[in-house]
Design an enzyme around this catalytic site. Structure first.
Site, short mmCIF file in Angstrom:
data_model
loop_
_atom_site.label_atom_id
_atom_site.label_comp_id
_atom_site.label_asym_id
_atom_site.label_seq_id
_atom_site.Cartn_x
_atom_site.Cartn_y
_atom_site.Cartn_z
N TYR A 57 0.86 -1.20 0.00
CA TYR A 57 0.00 0.00 0.00
C TYR A 57 0.89 1.24 0.00
O TYR A 57 1.49 1.61 1.01
CB TYR A 57 -0.95 0.02 1.20
CG TYR A 57 -1.99 -1.09 1.19
CD1 TYR A 57 -2.20 -1.90 0.06
CD2 TYR A 57 -2.78 -1.36 2.30
CE1 TYR A 57 -3.15 -2.91 0.04
CE2 TYR A 57 -3.74 -2.37 2.30
CZ TYR A 57 -3.91 -3.14 1.16
OH TYR A 57 -4.86 -4.15 1.16
N ARG A 226 -11.17 4.16 -9.54
CA ARG A 226 -12.56 3.73 -9.72
C ARG A 226 -13.17 4.24 -11.01
O ARG A 226 -14.14 3.67 -11.50
CB ARG A 226 -13.39 4.16 -8.51
CG ARG A 226 -12.93 3.47 -7.23
CD ARG A 226 -13.66 3.99 -6.02
NE ARG A 226 -13.29 5.36 -5.69
CZ ARG A 226 -13.74 6.02 -4.64
NH1 ARG A 226 -14.59 5.45 -3.82
NH2 ARG A 226 -13.36 7.26 -4.38
N GLY A 278 -12.42 0.63 4.24
CA GLY A 278 -11.34 1.53 3.85
C GLY A 278 -11.61 2.94 4.35
O GLY A 278 -12.69 3.49 4.12
#
Ligand SMILES: NC(=O)c1ccc[n+]([C@@H]2O[C@H](COP(=O)([O-])OP(=O)(O)OC[C@H]3O[C@@H](n4cnc5c(N)ncnc54)[C@H](OP(=O)(O)O)[C@@H]3O)[C@@H](O)[C@H]2O)c1
Length: 320
Positions: A57, A226, A278
């Site tokens: 990450y 997204r 998240g």
């Protein structure tokens, strides 16, 4: 907050787990550190004791930020820390899967350094590596356990056959798969496998990357990953938004917000130990914890499952 034993481990974890993937600028854009660290403290205030991160990450960024905060505020012992390895991002500019013995030992040392801790509670393989033998992974795991650097081991995104291959060589304590109203593939095989093998499940994307959070409208556009993800644009997006508008009336009748309804739907499945959400800012976590107070009535759970299954089929057809 409710707590559950994580599979065969001695870890007692909150039903809601704090997810750190949002600290990956290449996926989510820049997330300001101030509100993010406030979110971790808010999570603790709300009884959340479980944090999921990964070395990949932000190529170490998420682990480093968490480590700095825990060190500065003396928080390490307040949390069960789950992290992951798999992507070798230190060897050249193109990352690749690496679960070889030597790499695992190096990756673990690097995670411990970034997290500023002497042990990881749950060390997870991020995905399936087709070309490294399970015996080799196990050799590294046994060494890490012996040295006290890792307490328990988990896997992510694996099917039952792949879990069996690892379980022949080391104790698999947890699975981390995707699970939400729009992503239910694990119900038929992975969840029954985990139940029958006493493997804990920390499921991810409870809100389908925010889509099930009830805050987007037909005008919302996404300038992060997204924007190119199916269901987040065009006709398909509108079909899902319409299903969400209908589901909001069910949420209101239960005294819940849409995001709480979506997370409660996940947690109503008894195979799920904890739902990872998240988080970028304190409202994300404070707004969700109520989901863990109770489970949904059976009829409502199935009704929601059927509605979103129908909406997803229509949305994917419209997206073609
Ligand atoms: N093992 C794996 O391969 C894997 C893969 C993915 C995720 N994960 C883990 O699971 C965690 C969660 O998954 P995720 O990030 O995919 O998705 P998620 O939890 O389904 O969605 C996160 C997004 O939901 C929105 N949100 C958060 N709290 C909200 C609330 N209270 N009300 C309304 N909207 C809310 C935010 O969207 P906005 O950004 O629009 O504000 C946030 O960025 C990750 O952080 C990571 O730890 C693991």
């Amino acid at each position: 907050m409710h707590y559950k034993q994580l599979g065969n481990t001695d870890l007692k974890v909150s039903h809601i787990c704090f997810g750190c993937w949002q600290l990956s600028p290449s996926w989510w854009g820049e997330v300001p550190t101030g509100p993010w660290t406030d979110s971790v403290k808010a999570a603790l205030d709300q009884g959340v004791n479980f944090i999921d991160t990964a070395d990949a990450y932000g190529d170490g960024h998420a682990e480093s930020e968490l480590g700095k905060l825990m060190q500065a505020e003396g928080l390490r012992d307040k949390f069960v820390i789950a992290t992951k390895f798999f992507w070798n991002f230190t060897d050249g500019d193109k990352r690749y899967p690496d679960t070889t013995h030597d790499y695992i030992l190096r990756a673990c040392e690097a995670s411990l350094r970034r997290l500023q801790t002497d042990h990881i509670d749950l060390y997870q393989i991020h995905s399936w590596d087709a070309i490294t033998r399970p015996e080799e992974v196990a050799r590294a795991f046994h060494q890490l356990k012996k040295e006290g650097k890792v307490r328990w081991f988990g896997v992510s995104n694996l099917n039952p056959e792949q879990m069996d291959l690892y379980a022949n060589h080391f104790e698999v304590s947890a699975l981390q798969p995707p699970y939400n109203l729009l992503t239910r593939e694990i119900e038929s095989r992975e969840l029954p496998y985990c139940l029958s093998h006493n493997i804990g499940v920390l499921s991810y994307s409870a809100l389908h990357r925010g889509l099930l959070g009830g805050r987007y409208t037909a005008e919302t556009t996404f300038d992060d990953h997204r924007g190119k993800t199916p269901l987040f644009h065009g006709e398909g997006f509108k079909i899902i938004l319409a299903a969400i508008e209908e589901a909001k009336t069910i949420a209101t009748d239960l005294g819940l917000t849409m995001s709480q309804l979506a997370v409660r739907w996940v947690l109503t499945n008894p195979s799920i130990t904890s739902a990872i959400v998240g988080v970028k800012q304190p409202e994300h976590i404070t707004g969700i914890v109520k989901a863990a107070d109770d489970v949904l009535p059976q009829k409502i759970w199935h009704d929601l499952a059927a509605r979103f299954s129908k909406a997803k089929t229509a949305a994917l057809a419209a997206a073609k």
